[in-house]
Design a protein around this motif. Structure first.
Motif, PDB file in Angstrom:
ATOM      1  N   PHE A 209      -0.840   7.146   0.722  1.00 25.96           N
ATOM      2  CA  PHE A 209      -1.751   7.245  -0.415  1.00 25.96           C
ATOM      3  C   PHE A 209      -3.156   7.576   0.084  1.00 25.96           C
ATOM      4  CE2 PHE A 209       1.536   4.348  -2.003  1.00 25.96           C
ATOM      5  CZ  PHE A 209       1.828   4.912  -3.230  1.00 25.96           C
ATOM      6  N   GLN A 210      -3.827   8.446  -0.629  1.00 22.45           N
ATOM      7  CA  GLN A 210      -5.239   8.710  -0.349  1.00 22.45           C
ATOM      8  C   GLN A 210      -6.079   7.721  -1.155  1.00 22.45           C
ATOM      9  OE1 GLN A 210      -9.110   9.611  -1.031  1.00 22.45           O
ATOM     10  NE2 GLN A 210      -7.759  10.328  -2.648  1.00 22.45           N
ATOM     11  N   TYR A 211      -6.979   7.013  -0.446  1.00 26.46           N
ATOM     12  CA  TYR A 211      -7.812   6.014  -1.117  1.00 26.46           C
ATOM     13  C   TYR A 211      -9.209   6.066  -0.529  1.00 26.46           C
ATOM     14  CZ  TYR A 211      -9.325   1.466  -2.966  1.00 26.46           C
ATOM     15  OH  TYR A 211     -10.005   0.459  -3.620  1.00 26.46           O
ATOM     16  N   LYS A 212     -10.159   6.424  -1.359  1.00 23.30           N
ATOM     17  CA  LYS A 212     -11.569   6.510  -0.957  1.00 23.30           C
ATOM     18  C   LYS A 212     -11.746   7.360   0.302  1.00 23.30           C
ATOM     19  CE  LYS A 212     -12.933   2.173  -3.143  1.00 23.30           C
ATOM     20  NZ  LYS A 212     -13.586   0.853  -3.002  1.00 23.30           N
ATOM     21  N   GLY A 213     -11.075   8.513   0.298  1.00 22.45           N
ATOM     22  CA  GLY A 213     -11.247   9.478   1.377  1.00 22.45           C
ATOM     23  C   GLY A 213     -10.386   9.235   2.599  1.00 22.45           C
ATOM     24  N   LYS A 214      -9.558   8.181   2.589  1.00 22.58           N
ATOM     25  CA  LYS A 214      -8.703   7.891   3.740  1.00 22.58           C
ATOM     26  C   LYS A 214      -7.233   7.984   3.339  1.00 22.58           C
ATOM     27  CE  LYS A 214     -11.937   4.750   6.082  1.00 22.58           C
ATOM     28  NZ  LYS A 214     -12.109   3.381   6.644  1.00 22.58           N
ATOM     29  N   ASN A 215      -6.414   8.510   4.249  1.00 21.51           N
ATOM     30  CA  ASN A 215      -4.976   8.573   4.036  1.00 21.51           C
ATOM     31  C   ASN A 215      -4.329   7.332   4.639  1.00 21.51           C
ATOM     32  OD1 ASN A 215      -5.249  11.107   2.831  1.00 21.51           O
ATOM     33  ND2 ASN A 215      -5.011  12.164   4.779  1.00 21.51           N
ATOM     34  N   LEU A 216      -3.707   6.522   3.801  1.00 20.23           N
ATOM     35  CA  LEU A 216      -3.172   5.231   4.225  1.00 20.23           C
ATOM     36  C   LEU A 216      -1.653   5.269   4.269  1.00 20.23           C
ATOM     37  CD1 LEU A 216      -5.454   2.930   2.032  1.00 20.23           C
ATOM     38  CD2 LEU A 216      -5.874   3.762   4.348  1.00 20.23           C
ATOM     39  N   GLN A 217      -1.093   5.054   5.460  1.00 23.29           N
ATOM     40  CA  GLN A 217       0.357   5.017   5.651  1.00 23.29           C
ATOM     41  C   GLN A 217       0.876   3.614   5.365  1.00 23.29           C
ATOM     42  OE1 GLN A 217       3.448   6.041   5.616  1.00 23.29           O
ATOM     43  NE2 GLN A 217       3.401   7.378   7.440  1.00 23.29           N
ATOM     44  N   ILE A 218       2.082   3.523   4.838  1.00 20.43           N
ATOM     45  CA  ILE A 218       2.700   2.233   4.562  1.00 20.43           C
ATOM     46  C   ILE A 218       2.858   1.449   5.865  1.00 20.43           C
ATOM     47  CG2 ILE A 218       5.050   3.138   4.781  1.00 20.43           C
ATOM     48  CD1 ILE A 218       5.864   1.196   2.530  1.00 20.43           C
TER      49      ILE A 218
ATOM     50  N   GLU B 135      -1.078  -3.535  -2.452  1.00 17.73           N
ATOM     51  CA  GLU B 135      -2.138  -4.202  -1.698  1.00 17.73           C
ATOM     52  C   GLU B 135      -1.606  -4.843  -0.416  1.00 17.73           C
ATOM     53  OE1 GLU B 135      -5.542  -7.705  -2.261  1.00 17.73           O
ATOM     54  OE2 GLU B 135      -4.590  -6.777  -4.027  1.00 17.73           O
ATOM     55  N   GLU B 136      -0.400  -5.378  -0.469  1.00 21.09           N
ATOM     56  CA  GLU B 136       0.155  -6.071   0.698  1.00 21.09           C
ATOM     57  C   GLU B 136       0.723  -5.108   1.737  1.00 21.09           C
ATOM     58  OE1 GLU B 136       3.021  -8.812  -0.772  1.00 21.09           O
ATOM     59  OE2 GLU B 136       1.538 -10.079  -1.787  1.00 21.09           O
ATOM     60  N   ASP B 137       1.256  -3.973   1.299  1.00 23.41           N
ATOM     61  CA  ASP B 137       1.959  -3.080   2.219  1.00 23.41           C
ATOM     62  C   ASP B 137       1.148  -1.870   2.662  1.00 23.41           C
ATOM     63  OD1 ASP B 137       4.019  -4.827   2.015  1.00 23.41           O
ATOM     64  OD2 ASP B 137       5.257  -3.605   0.691  1.00 23.41           O
ATOM     65  N   TRP B 138      -0.074  -1.762   2.197  1.00 23.47           N
ATOM     66  CA  TRP B 138      -1.017  -0.736   2.669  1.00 23.47           C
ATOM     67  C   TRP B 138      -2.372  -1.395   2.912  1.00 23.47           C
ATOM     68  CZ3 TRP B 138       2.924   0.511  -0.524  1.00 23.47           C
ATOM     69  CH2 TRP B 138       3.629   1.699  -0.279  1.00 23.47           C
ATOM     70  N   ASP B 139      -3.185  -0.778   3.714  1.00 25.31           N
ATOM     71  CA  ASP B 139      -4.521  -1.316   4.001  1.00 25.31           C
ATOM     72  C   ASP B 139      -5.553  -0.714   3.052  1.00 25.31           C
ATOM     73  OD1 ASP B 139      -3.495  -2.845   6.092  1.00 25.31           O
ATOM     74  OD2 ASP B 139      -3.749  -1.217   7.533  1.00 25.31           O
ATOM     75  N   PHE B 140      -5.273  -0.817   1.741  1.00 27.44           N
ATOM     76  CA  PHE B 140      -6.246  -0.339   0.760  1.00 27.44           C
ATOM     77  C   PHE B 140      -7.539  -1.137   0.840  1.00 27.44           C
ATOM     78  CE2 PHE B 140      -2.327   1.143  -1.321  1.00 27.44           C
ATOM     79  CZ  PHE B 140      -2.716   2.395  -1.793  1.00 27.44           C
ATOM     80  N   LEU B 141      -7.376  -2.457   0.918  1.00 19.17           N
ATOM     81  CA  LEU B 141      -8.508  -3.371   0.809  1.00 19.17           C
ATOM     82  C   LEU B 141      -8.618  -4.230   2.062  1.00 19.17           C
ATOM     83  CD1 LEU B 141      -7.775  -4.596  -2.839  1.00 19.17           C
ATOM     84  CD2 LEU B 141      -9.280  -2.708  -2.146  1.00 19.17           C
TER      85      LEU B 141
ATOM     86  N   ASP C 200      -8.984  -4.755  -6.667  1.00 21.80           N
ATOM     87  CA  ASP C 200      -8.915  -3.458  -7.320  1.00 21.80           C
ATOM     88  C   ASP C 200      -7.560  -3.365  -8.017  1.00 21.80           C
ATOM     89  OD1 ASP C 200      -8.889  -0.878  -8.183  1.00 21.80           O
ATOM     90  OD2 ASP C 200      -9.452   0.025  -6.262  1.00 21.80           O
ATOM     91  N   SER C 201      -7.575  -3.420  -9.322  1.00 20.80           N
ATOM     92  CA  SER C 201      -6.331  -3.366 -10.104  1.00 20.80           C
ATOM     93  C   SER C 201      -5.859  -1.937 -10.335  1.00 20.80           C
ATOM     94  CB  SER C 201      -6.534  -4.059 -11.460  1.00 20.80           C
ATOM     95  OG  SER C 201      -7.553  -3.389 -12.203  1.00 20.80           O
ATOM     96  N   THR C 202      -6.600  -0.956  -9.787  1.00 13.76           N
ATOM     97  CA  THR C 202      -6.253   0.455 -10.026  1.00 13.76           C
ATOM     98  C   THR C 202      -5.868   1.172  -8.733  1.00 13.76           C
ATOM     99  OG1 THR C 202      -8.565   1.187  -9.792  1.00 13.76           O
ATOM    100  CG2 THR C 202      -7.826   0.525 -11.994  1.00 13.76           C
TER     101      THR C 202
END
Length: 417
Positions: free
Chosen positions: A149-158, A198-204, A303-305
């Motif tokens: 997933f792309q989140y705030k300019g970063k590509n986050l792998q599971i 949230e738990e399986d990616w480093d979104f936050l 972040d609920s979105t």
């Protein structure tokens, strides 16, 4: 009547709302029509070419046609546009089938979903995408399903390892992203992974962090065992590890002037006991393992979105393959999990068994052909040896005839004598 109508109208509205939204669907069932819907990037001049093909084996020659990579050791960059949409407040389902009939050694089998603002003619590996999903294989170490997933300019792998299929048959890959920030990954319409975004990616950043002000007390004893102070080393403990070999004898030809003073070789001392250590007893002052206390992370903001993207508009095949031959088919982007499952069963599910049967028949025919070739080769080898033996016999017979002729020539001379 008016009251009945009031009851029927909500039911009709509910039925309308229940209809799945199909944002993109592609089965390549109109021949070359796909060339009008799919755009090849011009970012590079040597991208590999996609061909419409059902491959060397299939369940249905028409239904199983898809985009097949056709050139080895190439990057591929092809994409299709659809009407832009946002998945805000909705479930998002991305689904497609992949067939690595070439028994792929290294190459991608994934798709990327881009925002609608993408310039398809300039799509390349660094183009910003929203989601990347699908199988990727490169040697034994890498056989995984990417979920990025792309989140705030970063590509986050599971953060989990999802193993992909690595055989030569067609497989169905499905990613479900729900508006409650949960997800599910399915292969062949069976769940292989699920959980929380949230738990399986480093979104936050983490909700809790170690308290930087907390330190382990100086008197904290975290040793479960300690030396027994009453345990004393035995007086006869210390023995050398090696001793001279008592059976060794100085060689008779040993010359001390030439060879120096003779010393017997050493051997392991059977009485050697090693380093002495006192026995261990329970530590009466043991307080357990010290756990660093945690506090709320001031950098964490819920972040609920996490699931949400404002715009989806392009599906792209942006990948590299060493050995070509992969076929992509049955693309679907929808908001309905059940509909996606049924669509998978009606496409991939209908032809999968026939595809496998055809491949098994081909393998059996190839096996029989190889057996016949081996048998013929073995039959030919003895025949060649027999011919050589026959040649030898003929040669011996000719030599014997020549000897008989010589005897006949010598016999008159003997008579004259």
């Amino acid at each position: 009547m008016a009251h009945a109508a009031l009851l029927i109208l909500p039911l009709l509205a509910a039925l309308v709302l229940a209809d799945p939204a199909v944002y993109f669907k592609e089965e390549f069932n109109d021949g070359d029509g796909w060339t009008q819907r799919w755009v090849e990037s011009k970012h590079k001049s040597d991208y590999g070419k996609f061909l419409l093909s059902s491959g060397k084996f299939y369940g249905d020659v028409e239904k199983d046609k898809g985009l097949q990579t056709s050139q080895d050791a190439r990057f591929y960059a092809q994409s299709a546009r659809f009407e832009s949409f946002s998945n805000e407040g909705k479930t998002l389902v991305i689904q497609f089938s992949v067939k690595h009939e070439q028994n792929i050694d290294c190459g991608g089998g994934y798709v990327k979903l881009f925002p609608s603002g993408l310039d398809q003619s300039e799509m390349h590996g660094e183009s910003e995408y929203n989601i990347m999903f699908g199988p990727d294989i490169c040697g034994p170490p890498t056989k995984k399903v990417h979920v990025i997933f792309q989140y705030k300019g970063k590509n986050l792998q599971i953060n989990k390892d999802i193993r992909c299929k690595d055989d030569v048959y067609t497989h169905l890959y499905t990613l479900i992203v729900r508006s409650d920030n949960t997800y599910e990954v399915k292969i062949d319409n069976s769940k292989v992974e699920s959980g929380s975004l949230e738990e399986d990616w480093d979104f936050l950043p983490p909700k809790k962090i170690k308290d930087p002000e907390a330190t382990k007390p100086d008197d904290w004893d975290d040793r479960p065992k300690i030396d027994d102070v009453n345990d004393k080393k035995p007086e006869d403990w210390d023995k050398p590890e090696h001793i001279p070999d008592p059976d060794a004898v100085k060689p008779e030809d040993w010359d001390e002037e030439m060879d120096g003073e003779w010393e017997p070789p050493v051997i392991q001392n059977p009485e050697y006991k090693g380093e002495w250590k006192p026995s261990q007893i329970d530590n009466p002052n043991y307080k357990g393992k010290w756990v660093h206390p945690e506090i709320d992370n001031p950098e964490y903001t819920e972040d609920s979105t996490l699931y949400q993207y404002d715009s989806f508009g392009v599906l792209g095949l942006d990948l590299w393959q060493v050995k070509s031959g992969t076929i992509f088919d049955n693309f679907l982007i929808t908001d309905d999990e059940k509909f996606a499952e049924e669509y998978g069963n009606e496409t991939w599910g209908v032809t999968k068994e026939a595809e496998k049967k055809m491949k098994e028949q081909q393998d059996e025919e190839e096996r029989k052909k190889q057996e016949e070739e081996d048998k013929k080769r073995k039959e030919d080898e003895p025949q060649e040896e027999g011919e050589e033996e026959e040649d030898d016999d003929e040669k011996e017979e000719e030599e014997k005839e020549e000897e008989d002729d010589d005897d006949e020539e010598e016999s008159p001379l003997k008579d004259e004598l």
